[in-house]
Design a protein around this motif. Sequence first.
Motif, mmCIF file in Angstrom:
data_model
loop_
_atom_site.group_PDB
_atom_site.id
_atom_site.type_symbol
_atom_site.label_atom_id
_atom_site.label_comp_id
_atom_site.label_asym_id
_atom_site.label_seq_id
_atom_site.Cartn_x
_atom_site.Cartn_y
_atom_site.Cartn_z
ATOM 1 N N PRO A 1 0.817 -1.220 0.000
ATOM 2 C CA PRO A 1 0.000 0.000 0.000
ATOM 3 C C PRO A 1 0.850 1.268 0.000
ATOM 4 N N PHE A 2 2.065 1.175 0.501
ATOM 5 C CA PHE A 2 2.914 2.371 0.477
ATOM 6 C C PHE A 2 3.851 2.389 -0.726
ATOM 7 N N CYS A 3 4.558 1.295 -0.982
ATOM 8 C CA CYS A 3 5.631 1.282 -1.989
ATOM 9 C C CYS A 3 5.137 1.018 -3.407
ATOM 10 N N GLY A 4 3.931 0.457 -3.555
ATOM 11 C CA GLY A 4 3.465 0.069 -4.878
ATOM 12 C C GLY A 4 3.925 -1.339 -5.204
ATOM 13 N N ARG B 1 5.806 -4.575 -5.948
ATOM 14 C CA ARG B 1 7.159 -5.100 -5.748
ATOM 15 C C ARG B 1 7.102 -6.615 -5.919
ATOM 16 N N CYS C 1 10.080 -2.328 3.655
ATOM 17 C CA CYS C 1 9.619 -1.116 4.330
ATOM 18 C C CYS C 1 8.962 -1.411 5.668
ATOM 19 N N GLU D 1 5.938 -2.616 6.245
ATOM 20 C CA GLU D 1 4.491 -2.392 6.306
ATOM 21 C C GLU D 1 3.729 -3.721 6.385
ATOM 22 N N PHE D 2 2.903 -3.866 7.391
ATOM 23 C CA PHE D 2 1.944 -4.963 7.454
ATOM 24 C C PHE D 2 0.658 -4.470 6.810
ATOM 25 N N VAL E 1 -4.077 -0.708 3.908
ATOM 26 C CA VAL E 1 -3.419 -0.619 5.202
ATOM 27 C C VAL E 1 -4.265 -1.379 6.218
ATOM 28 N N LEU E 2 -3.641 -1.815 7.288
ATOM 29 C CA LEU E 2 -4.363 -2.591 8.289
ATOM 30 C C LEU E 2 -5.528 -1.784 8.847
ATOM 31 N N GLN F 1 2.190 -2.703 14.674
ATOM 32 C CA GLN F 1 1.195 -2.290 13.687
ATOM 33 C C GLN F 1 -0.136 -2.992 13.879
ATOM 34 N N ILE G 1 12.034 5.535 3.609
ATOM 35 C CA ILE G 1 12.109 4.094 3.833
ATOM 36 C C ILE G 1 10.711 3.481 3.883
ATOM 37 N N ALA G 2 9.841 4.100 4.653
ATOM 38 C CA ALA G 2 8.509 3.530 4.858
ATOM 39 C C ALA G 2 7.521 4.665 5.043
ATOM 40 N N ARG G 3 6.250 4.269 5.228
ATOM 41 C CA ARG G 3 5.180 5.235 5.413
ATOM 42 C C ARG G 3 5.547 6.290 6.463
ATOM 43 N N SER H 1 8.691 4.383 -7.088
ATOM 44 C CA SER H 1 8.218 3.785 -5.841
ATOM 45 C C SER H 1 8.563 4.744 -4.716
ATOM 46 N N PRO H 2 7.608 5.066 -3.874
ATOM 47 C CA PRO H 2 7.864 6.085 -2.842
ATOM 48 C C PRO H 2 8.977 5.700 -1.881
#
Lengths: 89, 959, 174
Positions: A7-10, A12, A61, A63-64, A81-82, B707, C70-72, C129-130
């Motif tokens: 959801p953040f990086c697109g 992959r 990254c 992200e879960f 996102v969760l 999270q 790196i991340a959100r 990619s962000p």
Amino acid sequence: MQLFPCPFCGPREESEFHYGGEAGNLRPDGRDVTAERWAGYLHMRDNPKGPTREIWVHLTCGEFFAMSRDSVNHKVSGSSVLGEAEHGA
Amino acid sequence: MSASRLTTGGSDIDRARPLSFTFDGRRVEGFAGDTIASALLASGQAVVGRSFKYHRPRGVWGSGVEDPNALVDVESAVGRVPNARATTVQAVEGIKVRSVNASPTAETDRNAVLDRFARFLPAAFYYKTFMWPDWHLFEPRIRAMAGLGIVDSDWKPRQVSDQVNHHCDVLVVGAGPAGLAAAASAAAAGHSVVLVDDRTHPGGSLRHRAGEVDGLDGKAWVETVVARLKSGGQLVLSDTTAFGLYDHNLVALNQRHSDGRPDTLWRVRPRRIVLATGAIERPVPFANNDLPGILSADAALSYLRRHGVLVGREIVVATNNDSAYEPASALAAAGASVTVVDCRREGGAQAGTGVRVLAGRMVAVARGRNAVQGVLLDDGTTLAADCVLVSGGWTPTVHLFSQAKGKLAWNDQLAAFIPGEAIEGIGVAGAVAGAVSLSEALASGVAAVDAFGSSSPAPRGSGAEATLGVVSLWPKPKAKGRVWIDYQSDVTAKDVELAARENFVSVEHLKRYTTLGMATDQGKTSNLNGLALLADITGRGIPEVGTTTYRPPFTPVPFASLVGSRRGSMHNPVRRLPLEANHRAAGGVFQEYGGWLRPAYYGGGEAHASIQEEARRARQSVALFDGSTLGKIEVIGPRAAEFVDFIYYNTMSTLKPGHCRYGFMLSENGVVFDDGVLVRLDEHRFIVSCSSSHVAAVHARLEEWRQDRFGRDAVYIHNATAQYATLTVSGPNARQVVEALDLGATLDDASLPHMGVAVGRFAGNEVRIARVSFTGDRSYEISIRADRAEVLWARMQQEGRAFDAVLLGLESLMILRAEKGYIVIGKDTDGTTMPHDLGVAGPRTKRASEFVGRRSLFTEAGNSTDRNQLVGLAVREGEAPLATGAYGVEKREGRPKSIGFVTSSYQSPTLGRPVALALIERGAARHGETIDIQHLGVVRQATIVAPCAFDPEGRRLHA
Amino acid sequence: MHNLAEKWPAPLEWATATLSKGSVSVRTLGGLNQLLVSGDLAAWSKASGLAGEGVGAGAIASGDTYMVRIARDRLLAVGEQPFPIAAGWHAAGFAVTVMDAGLHVFEIEGLDMERLIARGTALDPGAASPSASILFAGVGVLFYRFGKSDRARLHVDRGLAPYLWQWLERAQVL
């Protein structure tokens, strides 16, 4: 090699991700939870054939997130996102 | 067979550049541009190999990847390649080519006699016959007789295979007319294009079949299109096989190089794919249809026009379709005498001058021993022949489409499966899609690209074959003689019949029972004939029988290509210590521990003695140890204390800033997952000091709970493990050495007690000093930024000299911690060990707040009274250490039963006796009891004792 | 005991080690200050005076102080001078950890840089990619460009820098 949308990086490659279980498997708190309920949380899985909603982690990254995909044809319909539905806060 | 090189012709070869190589020791002449197969044919070599099972002589059959016979081992300057396809490997000056499964040569193979016993060796013969007394008695001999190429066990890569990731808009597989039309159309529409073809020269059938496109001769059109693509910046890869189509449009390509470089692996992720993979000609079923000198008709035409090779002088062409007429006419024009035996009553297309056509008849038997000498027709006519060409129709190359989970559809007109319902993002064009004529192929190429949302006119083509006109000509049950279905696996029609008789009527069972389609060619020429026969025998239609599953790779791919540089030391990269160079200089002998390369011991001497000496000296004065691998994961944020309480089994929120506490992390199933020390730097900042090998896993768990439970804003996780080197001073004189380092911190026990943390400075850098001990002696762990650690390490050794300081490798540290009964997770615990099994029961009963794994500690298993618990084991005086992993055993109802096992065992130089830790059933309550320990059949006795064997009062921590 | 120091070559003297072939070269960039920052990135931006959200994979960073996303809710601040911001928790809503020594920085420069990168990652160079955090040659790195399109920087865990170097050394375009 599948492409998963973080959801953040697109999008992959699959190798950047790790499976985190079926979505909606809420954790019951407390030592008085029934054995059945706790065993359900730990071990019982639906393992659906077809559309599924799962938790994945994007390792690079951290992200879960929740991802909807089809376990038969591997089509990914989306990720998010969760939300409250996924974690048992 | 009397194949020979003509004096003219051959578009692929350069007659100005002759070359030679050897085949089975014999010299073979050829030209640059020859494949090994075309050079062998040109030199009149009829037998090029022996079959897998019966050692039947086999000759070149095809001209590309479909060839089932011409497998060879190729030895060149860059190494030996087993089972190379002679039809696809370029001939190179000086290479040594050997036939496979033949000894001493393909022509004079000494196991050829096996074929005489063929009737006793049907499908599954081995498994039925060699059952008693044991298949393994026979296996080595049988394996030596059967098989293909020989692996070079000394093989070492001279250079690693290149691996490239690539992205493009459109990937076109196959550079025949349809593929070229698709690529040109995609490029014209502004797409970035990759065009791949497994041949050296693009063009597909246009390189050897007559045809005109847009008013140009076929070959000229090919050159024009390719030149335009290249000059437009598009990627055109020849000698490159698209061998796998994976999820989400990933296509794997293997590119061969003629300059000695190892193959390149391409991983292409196009937005769209056009499969223009063509079709493969099928053999015609008749007895002895595997004799050398029997070739695919299309291959014969290809050898004539590409390599100037005439495959025979007296040629019979057996066919059921129109496509064989162009080869027949061309070979006749080149000087051969040609008779077409066409099973169709009406005959077929226009035959050229000098071609005799026998319509409505079929070849029944081929005659000859090491090469075909003639044929017998179904009407009894005999024809002399030194070469038989076969064309049993065309099988579309649907492999990649099927790998993409595409469904196939049976097409009666073509007598073949073609791609069925379209798959999103994948187009099919040309012969694979059932487009037979040149104009259809060109149009389908453009249409495949148009389907992606562009539009352009198709090139106009005219070719010799307007229709295929095929009638089915499948193998029939109960045919006379041996009709070969799968040449490479040596499967005949009778084997298929046998399988069906024994009820292996599923096509997947047929495949496994007979090995039909299981050889290195994966049945490219044989599968359809085999399943058509099965359909006939079982009274089903071919679509009802279906195909076996197509899986990658389409053709064999060298492991070297798939591996790339990830081999040897790079297969699974180890992490490296900031001070590795210093440890090397100190004679460190390195081992891998939990993904890190670490010194096992120092000095380079004999291992056991060195390790014992390090452990002994460490207890005497002072020891220095590099513990940089310990995890340092920071937990920072407003709810950090609440967070670590949930993560740890032990209550951690009560920890005061400037202190640390030892604790366990559990998995949700209650099993101890990690142990270590938690440091609290201030109210909102903790450092999780987890096991070296668990850093990534612990980090991931912390992130997950953050999270998935606490919310993103509650706390943040920073893995700072690599930022710091952690250097430990341990031993009775540790404090004196640390004092001498002049860190500017107060080191008296009131200011810095055991489990206290202080901040100091060294050479201008902040250092963190933690009084934590894994040896049982007074210890100071000093963490400093990794790039400044070298100076501190040198200073520690310098100050340590006055105290006879010793460097500790990991092995001696293991002895020291085992003397103290300190555990290593995963070594002294297993996948069932809960914290109360390790003697830490307090939080289980006392904690009121929730923590990971809590509920599992109270399950039936968690509450069980016969759990394996951590104990020490003492052996009788003078005995050697127990074996790690040895079982505790107890006789129950007359049978020995495991009651646990030894987890750590060492000779303690300080105590002068062995020490051991073990997980033993109800062990905590059995101290003093003597039990049997069994290892490799030998039973010894050991007494259960407390885990801590050295300084049980813990005085030395404060000494 | 077999000494695995023979299997893995000794680490290099990073200050002087260079790799160069054709039109691409690699060297170590020492001495950069690096801060790992998580949390309220707007609050961080305000506190640090650094504008923007940080560069993503393959994007171009510039200047003597910049940020890599790196991340959100996480980024790496990179600067030639030390950052005047303390490590630890900041009540404004962000956490800071010093990573100066933890991440090794390789700088890759030259016309073939793109081809070299394509050997290490399946990331589509045509798709932004962000996050700059990617898997490269099988290990996690931060990848972005610096100053111009044919100069890349890779930040990698210090312990894996010798592996990545060996990988770069063996890469066909190097």
